[in-house]
Every structure is written in structure tokens, then in C-alpha cells.
Design a protein around this motif. Structure first.
Motif, PDB file in Angstrom:
ATOM      1  N   ASN A  52      18.388  11.327   9.441  1.00 22.09           N
ATOM      2  CA  ASN A  52      18.644  12.848  10.043  1.00 22.09           C
ATOM      3  C   ASN A  52      19.211  12.763  11.611  1.00 22.09           C
ATOM      4  N   ALA A  53      18.567  11.856  12.304  1.00 17.31           N
ATOM      5  CA  ALA A  53      19.066  11.665  13.719  1.00 17.31           C
ATOM      6  C   ALA A  53      20.162  11.293  13.775  1.00 17.31           C
ATOM      7  N   LEU A  54      20.625  10.211  12.939  1.00 13.27           N
ATOM      8  CA  LEU A  54      21.942   9.708  12.725  1.00 13.27           C
ATOM      9  C   LEU A  54      23.092  10.725  12.328  1.00 13.27           C
ATOM     10  N   SER A  97       1.027  -1.361  -0.060  1.00 12.81           N
ATOM     11  CA  SER A  97      -0.118  -0.075  -0.033  1.00 12.81           C
ATOM     12  C   SER A  97       0.818   1.171  -0.227  1.00 12.81           C
ATOM     13  N   PRO A  98       0.358   2.311  -0.800  1.00 13.74           N
ATOM     14  CA  PRO A  98       1.171   3.509  -0.805  1.00 13.74           C
ATOM     15  C   PRO A  98       1.432   4.043   0.655  1.00 13.74           C
ATOM     16  N   GLU A  99       0.413   4.242   1.476  1.00 16.28           N
ATOM     17  CA  GLU A  99       0.426   4.513   2.857  1.00 16.28           C
ATOM     18  C   GLU A  99       1.721   3.985   3.571  1.00 16.28           C
ATOM     19  N   ASP A 100       1.955   2.783   3.324  1.00 14.86           N
ATOM     20  CA  ASP A 100       2.971   1.936   4.097  1.00 14.86           C
ATOM     21  C   ASP A 100       4.321   2.319   3.506  1.00 14.86           C
ATOM     22  N   HIS A 101       4.374   2.623   2.251  1.00 10.82           N
ATOM     23  CA  HIS A 101       5.760   3.097   1.590  1.00 10.82           C
ATOM     24  C   HIS A 101       5.956   4.509   2.219  1.00 10.82           C
ATOM     25  N   ALA A 102       4.869   5.422   2.099  1.00 12.54           N
ATOM     26  CA  ALA A 102       5.290   6.723   2.496  1.00 12.54           C
ATOM     27  C   ALA A 102       5.582   6.917   4.063  1.00 12.54           C
ATOM     28  N   THR A 103       4.977   6.255   4.816  1.00 12.43           N
ATOM     29  CA  THR A 103       5.283   5.870   6.353  1.00 12.43           C
ATOM     30  C   THR A 103       6.699   5.540   6.668  1.00 12.43           C
ATOM     31  N   VAL A 104       7.006   4.549   5.873  1.00 13.08           N
ATOM     32  CA  VAL A 104       8.394   3.958   6.078  1.00 13.08           C
ATOM     33  C   VAL A 104       9.419   4.960   5.592  1.00 13.08           C
ATOM     34  N   GLU A 105       9.115   5.524   4.570  1.00 12.83           N
ATOM     35  CA  GLU A 105      10.083   6.499   3.897  1.00 12.83           C
ATOM     36  C   GLU A 105      10.258   7.587   4.835  1.00 12.83           C
ATOM     37  N   ARG A 106       9.063   8.185   5.479  1.00 13.53           N
ATOM     38  CA  ARG A 106       9.216   9.210   6.261  1.00 13.53           C
ATOM     39  C   ARG A 106       9.750   9.122   7.531  1.00 13.53           C
ATOM     40  N   ARG A 107       9.827   7.848   8.136  1.00 17.91           N
ATOM     41  CA  ARG A 107      10.474   7.380   9.282  1.00 17.91           C
ATOM     42  C   ARG A 107      11.951   7.092   9.123  1.00 17.91           C
ATOM     43  N   VAL A 108      12.265   6.487   7.925  1.00 14.56           N
ATOM     44  CA  VAL A 108      13.801   6.511   7.525  1.00 14.56           C
ATOM     45  C   VAL A 108      14.507   7.751   7.445  1.00 14.56           C
ATOM     46  N   ARG A 109      13.831   8.570   6.703  1.00 11.04           N
ATOM     47  CA  ARG A 109      14.477   9.889   6.385  1.00 11.04           C
ATOM     48  C   ARG A 109      14.610  10.636   7.789  1.00 11.04           C
ATOM     49  N   LEU A 110      13.639  10.653   8.878  1.00 11.48           N
ATOM     50  CA  LEU A 110      13.776  11.249  10.119  1.00 11.48           C
ATOM     51  C   LEU A 110      14.924  10.572  10.884  1.00 11.48           C
ATOM     52  N   TYR A 111      15.105   9.293  10.942  1.00 14.00           N
ATOM     53  CA  TYR A 111      15.977   8.334  11.471  1.00 14.00           C
ATOM     54  C   TYR A 111      17.327   8.780  10.887  1.00 14.00           C
TER      55      TYR A 111
END
Length: 185
Positions: A38-40, A22-36
Motif C-alpha cells: 500500500n505504501a508503494l 505458526s499462524p501468528e507469523d503468517h498473519a503478521t507477515v501478511e499484514r506487513r506486506v499489505r501495508l508495505y
């Protein structure tokens, strides 16, 4: 003989399960990885895109194998795996957890400038010497302490023996001879 291997590899050609597609899963995962990322400490957008693509490929690979689990958790796991694999390759380690932890502390602590470009593969200049120069120790030196033995006195054990001795005297089972065997408090 090779047919078994091909049958096992056919699983990689199967479509990704609907829970991940589902596109929602992809978008959520991409957003989380980007934030992570960035935190690294990964700030460059091009580096983030390269690393994000690698993480998403790993998540999709696990989905094809049927080992996806929770996509958000898997994406964070795969990000850390990519970091650890890069450190192992960069330093030539033998997957020693203490050395990997020390190297991770060196780069994530900001002691090795430009490490994110190397991790993403955009900068090919080796960083092994810079990482080793930081010399973090993953754990403190062992310092075992001596401990004095303590005597354990169980209150119930002594109470049970005294209770049985008194019951025995009341019932006349124990004579004068046995009453001297009573446990002292």
C-alpha cells in the motif's frame, strides 16, 4: 552425477521450520506486506493479493532453504526483489544498479500510471517506453573538487625532539656543537 542435485533439491520438500509455520507469523507477515505494498502505491485489492502470494511463496522458499532469518525483514526484502526483477525484465536491463534505481524512482514516484497492474501481472501491456520516458538519473553527475594540500604539523613530534635535546644538555651528553641542532619552535 545428478544424485547430488537431487539431494540438494530434497531440502525443498522438507517442512517449513516451526518458527515460520505458526499462524501468528503468517498473519503478521501478511499484514506487513499489505501495508508495505500500500505504501508503494498498490491500491487495488486484487493486485495486492497477487503480489502478496508471490512474496509469501518467496519467504516460504527461503524458510525451506534455511535462510529465513527474521520473517518480517525477509518479506520486505522479497517485495523489493520482486519489484527490481520486474523492472529488469520489463526494461531489459542487465542488473545495472543506476538504471534499476532510476526505474524504481520513476514508478514509485507516481510518474508511470498503471504500473502496479503490470507489476502484479494483471495487465500485459508493456510499460518500458513509459518508464524510460521519465528519464530519472539515479545519481548526480560527478563533480570532483580540487583540494589544496594542507601541511600537517604534529605538536608532539616537535615537543619530543626539544625535550630530548634539553635532557641531553642537562646530562652533558650534548656539547655546544649539538645544542645548535635543537629544533626551532
Amino acid at each position: 552425477m545428478g544424485a547430488g542435485v537431487i539431494d540438494q533439491l530434497d531440502i525443498l520438500e522438507t517442512p517449513v521450520p516451526s518458527a515460520w509455520s505458526s499462524p501468528e507469523d503468517h498473519a503478521t507477515v501478511e499484514r506487513r506486506v499489505r501495508l508495505y505494498l500500500n505504501a508503494l502505491g498498490v491500491q487495488d485489492p486484487h493486485e495486492i493479493e497477487v503480489l502478496l502470494r508471490r512474496v509469501i511463496e518467496r519467504v516460504e522458499f527461503r524458510a525451506r532453504l534455511g535462510q529465513l532469518g527474521e520473517p518480517l525483514e525477509v518479506s520486505i526484502e522479497e517485495t523489493l526483489r520482486l519489484l527490481d526483477r520486474w523492472l529488469v525484465d520489463e526494461l531489459g536491463l542487465d542488473s545495472d544498479p543506476d538504471q534499476i534505481s532510476a526505474a524504481r524512482a520513476a514508478v514509485l514516484g507516481g510518474h508511470v500510471p498503471g504500473w502496479t497492474g503490470h507489476w502484479s501481472g494483471l495487465n500485459k501491456e508493456p510499460l518500458a517506453e513509459s518508464i524510460r520516458a521519465v528519464r530519472f538519473r539515479a545519481v548526480p553527475e560527478r563533480a570532483p573538487l580540487t583540494m589544496e594540500p594542507s601541511i600537517i604539523r604534529l605538536c608532539c613530534h616537535h615537543m619530543l625532539r626539544r625535550l630530548l635535546a634539553r635532557i641531553g644538555r642537562l646530562l652533558g651528553l650534548w656539547g655546544q656543537r649539538h645544542s645548535t641542532l635543537e629544533v626551532r619552535p
